[in-house]
Scaffold this active site. Structure first.
Site, PDB file in Angstrom:
ATOM      1  N   CYS A   7      10.259  -2.069 -10.111  1.00 48.27           N
ATOM      2  CA  CYS A   7       9.489  -1.181  -9.231  1.00 48.27           C
ATOM      3  C   CYS A   7      10.401  -0.272  -8.418  1.00 48.27           C
ATOM      4  CB  CYS A   7       8.591  -1.999  -8.305  1.00 48.27           C
ATOM      5  SG  CYS A   7       7.175  -2.733  -9.164  1.00 48.27           S
ATOM      6  N   GLU A  33       0.831  -1.215   0.000  1.00 49.36           N
ATOM      7  CA  GLU A  33       0.000   0.000   0.000  1.00 49.36           C
ATOM      8  C   GLU A  33       0.861   1.260   0.000  1.00 49.36           C
ATOM      9  OE1 GLU A  33      -2.988  -0.158  -0.850  1.00 49.36           O
ATOM     10  OE2 GLU A  33      -3.419  -2.262  -0.429  1.00 49.36           O
TER      11      GLU A  33
END
Ligand SMILES: [Zn+2]
Ligand SMILES: [Zn+2]
Length: 167
Positions: free
Chosen positions: A163, A126
Protein backbone atom coordinates in the site's frame (compact mmCIF):
# COMPACT_ATOMS: atom_id res chain seq x y z
CA UNK A 1 1.17 13.14 -0.24
CA UNK A 2 -0.88 16.32 0.08
CA UNK A 3 -0.97 18.10 3.46
CA UNK A 4 -3.88 17.08 5.68
CA UNK A 5 -6.22 19.42 7.53
CA UNK A 6 -8.29 18.18 10.46
CA UNK A 7 -11.76 19.58 11.01
CA UNK A 8 -13.65 19.08 14.25
CA UNK A 9 -17.15 18.02 13.15
CA UNK A 10 -19.56 18.63 16.02
CA UNK A 11 -17.69 18.70 19.31
CA UNK A 12 -15.04 15.99 19.35
CA UNK A 13 -12.70 15.63 22.27
CA UNK A 14 -9.56 17.78 21.88
CA UNK A 15 -7.22 15.03 23.09
CA UNK A 16 -8.59 12.70 20.41
CA UNK A 17 -8.10 15.34 17.70
CA UNK A 18 -4.51 15.90 18.76
CA UNK A 19 -3.82 12.19 18.89
CA UNK A 20 -5.23 11.74 15.36
CA UNK A 21 -3.14 14.70 14.18
CA UNK A 22 0.09 13.14 15.45
CA UNK A 23 -0.72 9.64 14.15
CA UNK A 24 -1.71 10.85 10.67
CA UNK A 25 1.35 13.12 10.28
CA UNK A 26 3.62 10.25 11.33
CA UNK A 27 2.12 7.61 9.04
CA UNK A 28 1.83 9.80 5.94
CA UNK A 29 4.99 11.84 6.60
CA UNK A 30 3.14 15.01 5.76
CA UNK A 31 1.98 18.17 7.47
CA UNK A 32 -1.23 17.77 9.45
CA UNK A 33 -2.88 20.68 11.21
CA UNK A 34 -6.14 21.21 13.09
CA UNK A 35 -7.92 23.76 10.92
CA UNK A 36 -11.40 24.45 12.12
CA UNK A 37 -14.83 23.29 13.07
CA UNK A 38 -17.95 22.24 11.20
CA UNK A 39 -21.45 22.15 12.65
CA UNK A 40 -22.91 18.66 12.10
CA UNK A 41 -26.52 19.76 12.55
CA UNK A 42 -27.56 19.89 8.87
CA UNK A 43 -26.58 16.21 8.46
CA UNK A 44 -28.81 14.99 11.33
CA UNK A 45 -31.61 12.67 10.22
CA UNK A 46 -34.23 12.49 12.99
CA UNK A 47 -35.84 9.33 11.56
CA UNK A 48 -32.57 7.46 12.25
CA UNK A 49 -31.23 9.53 15.13
CA UNK A 50 -27.90 9.58 13.28
CA UNK A 51 -25.87 11.85 11.00
CA UNK A 52 -25.60 11.32 7.24
CA UNK A 53 -21.92 10.74 6.59
CA UNK A 54 -21.95 11.67 2.90
CA UNK A 55 -23.68 15.00 3.60
CA UNK A 56 -20.80 15.91 5.93
CA UNK A 57 -18.19 14.57 3.51
CA UNK A 58 -19.45 16.91 0.78
CA UNK A 59 -18.85 19.87 3.07
CA UNK A 60 -15.26 18.75 3.69
CA UNK A 61 -14.18 18.77 0.02
CA UNK A 62 -11.16 20.92 -0.53
CA UNK A 63 -9.00 22.00 -3.46
CA UNK A 64 -5.42 21.72 -2.40
CA UNK A 65 -5.27 19.41 0.57
CA UNK A 66 -7.07 16.48 2.13
CA UNK A 67 -9.57 17.41 4.82
CA UNK A 68 -10.37 14.87 7.50
CA UNK A 69 -13.40 15.43 9.68
CA UNK A 70 -13.23 13.92 13.16
CA UNK A 71 -16.50 13.59 15.04
CA UNK A 72 -18.17 12.10 18.09
CA UNK A 73 -21.58 11.84 16.36
CA UNK A 74 -22.89 8.53 15.03
CA UNK A 75 -22.55 8.34 11.22
CA UNK A 76 -24.54 6.32 8.71
CA UNK A 77 -24.99 5.92 4.99
CA UNK A 78 -28.45 4.85 3.80
CA UNK A 79 -27.51 1.23 2.91
CA UNK A 80 -25.76 0.55 6.23
CA UNK A 81 -26.72 0.64 9.92
CA UNK A 82 -23.66 2.77 10.66
CA UNK A 83 -20.17 3.61 9.38
CA UNK A 84 -16.98 4.27 11.35
CA UNK A 85 -15.95 6.58 8.54
CA UNK A 86 -16.18 7.40 4.88
CA UNK A 87 -13.93 8.90 2.23
CA UNK A 88 -14.12 10.15 -1.28
CA UNK A 89 -11.89 7.62 -3.10
CA UNK A 90 -8.95 9.43 -4.63
CA UNK A 91 -10.54 12.71 -3.59
CA UNK A 92 -9.93 15.33 -0.99
CA UNK A 93 -12.20 14.52 1.92
CA UNK A 94 -12.63 11.89 4.59
CA UNK A 95 -14.50 11.64 7.87
CA UNK A 96 -14.16 9.43 10.91
CA UNK A 97 -16.46 8.97 13.90
CA UNK A 98 -15.35 7.53 17.23
CA UNK A 99 -18.93 7.12 18.45
CA UNK A 100 -18.75 3.32 18.09
CA UNK A 101 -15.05 3.03 18.87
CA UNK A 102 -15.45 3.51 22.63
CA UNK A 103 -15.59 0.46 24.89
CA UNK A 104 -18.58 2.07 26.66
CA UNK A 105 -20.62 1.77 23.46
CA UNK A 106 -20.38 -2.02 23.89
CA UNK A 107 -21.15 -1.90 27.62
CA UNK A 108 -17.50 -2.28 28.65
CA UNK A 109 -15.35 -0.10 30.95
CA UNK A 110 -13.73 2.92 29.27
CA UNK A 111 -10.24 2.45 27.81
CA UNK A 112 -8.80 5.76 26.63
CA UNK A 113 -5.64 4.31 25.11
CA UNK A 114 -7.66 1.80 23.08
CA UNK A 115 -10.02 4.54 21.91
CA UNK A 116 -7.10 6.68 20.66
CA UNK A 117 -5.60 3.66 18.94
CA UNK A 118 -8.84 2.74 17.17
CA UNK A 119 -9.57 6.32 16.11
CA UNK A 120 -6.05 6.74 14.70
CA UNK A 121 -6.38 3.50 12.70
CA UNK A 122 -9.75 4.52 11.30
CA UNK A 123 -8.42 8.01 10.41
CA UNK A 124 -5.33 6.59 8.65
CA UNK A 125 -7.60 4.11 6.83
CA UNK A 126 -10.02 6.76 5.53
CA UNK A 127 -7.20 9.09 4.48
CA UNK A 128 -5.73 6.12 2.59
CA UNK A 129 -8.99 5.91 0.62
CA UNK A 130 -8.88 9.66 -0.04
CA UNK A 131 -5.33 9.18 -1.31
CA UNK A 132 -6.61 6.54 -3.74
CA UNK A 133 -5.96 3.28 -1.85
CA UNK A 134 -8.57 0.51 -1.92
CA UNK A 135 -8.99 -2.29 0.64
CA UNK A 136 -5.98 -4.52 1.26
CA UNK A 137 -5.97 -8.32 1.72
CA UNK A 138 -3.21 -8.16 4.33
CA UNK A 139 -5.22 -8.41 7.57
CA UNK A 140 -2.55 -6.49 9.50
CA UNK A 141 -2.49 -3.58 7.06
CA UNK A 142 -4.39 -0.46 8.12
CA UNK A 143 -6.15 -0.62 4.72
CA UNK A 144 -7.74 -4.00 5.58
CA UNK A 145 -11.54 -3.63 5.69
CA UNK A 146 -12.88 -3.40 9.25
CA UNK A 147 -16.55 -2.98 9.99
CA UNK A 148 -16.31 -4.08 13.62
CA UNK A 149 -13.98 -2.98 16.41
CA UNK A 150 -12.63 -6.55 16.71
CA UNK A 151 -11.24 -6.24 13.18
CA UNK A 152 -9.83 -2.81 13.92
CA UNK A 153 -8.04 -4.23 16.94
CA UNK A 154 -6.25 -7.03 15.04
CA UNK A 155 -4.80 -4.76 12.36
CA UNK A 156 -1.91 -2.36 12.79
CA UNK A 157 -1.99 1.42 12.38
CA UNK A 158 0.48 1.21 9.48
CA UNK A 159 0.26 0.76 5.73
CA UNK A 160 1.83 -2.47 4.46
CA UNK A 161 4.75 -2.15 2.03
CA UNK A 162 2.45 -2.78 -0.95
CA UNK A 163 0.00 0.00 0.00
CA UNK A 164 2.81 2.40 0.79
CA UNK A 165 4.29 1.91 -2.68
CA UNK A 166 0.87 2.56 -4.24
CA UNK A 167 0.47 5.91 -2.48
ZN1 LIG B 1 -12.32 1.15 3.94
ZN1 LIG C 1 -1.91 -2.95 2.54
Amino acid sequence: MKPIGLIAVGNPDRAILESVQAAVAREYRTRCSIEGQLDAHSAFRPERGQYHSTALLERLLHDDHIQLGVTEVDLFIPILTFVFGEAQLGGSAAIVSYHRLTQEFYGLPADDALLLDRTAKEAIHEIGHAAGLTHCDDYQCVMAASHAVEWLDVKSAALCAFCRRRL
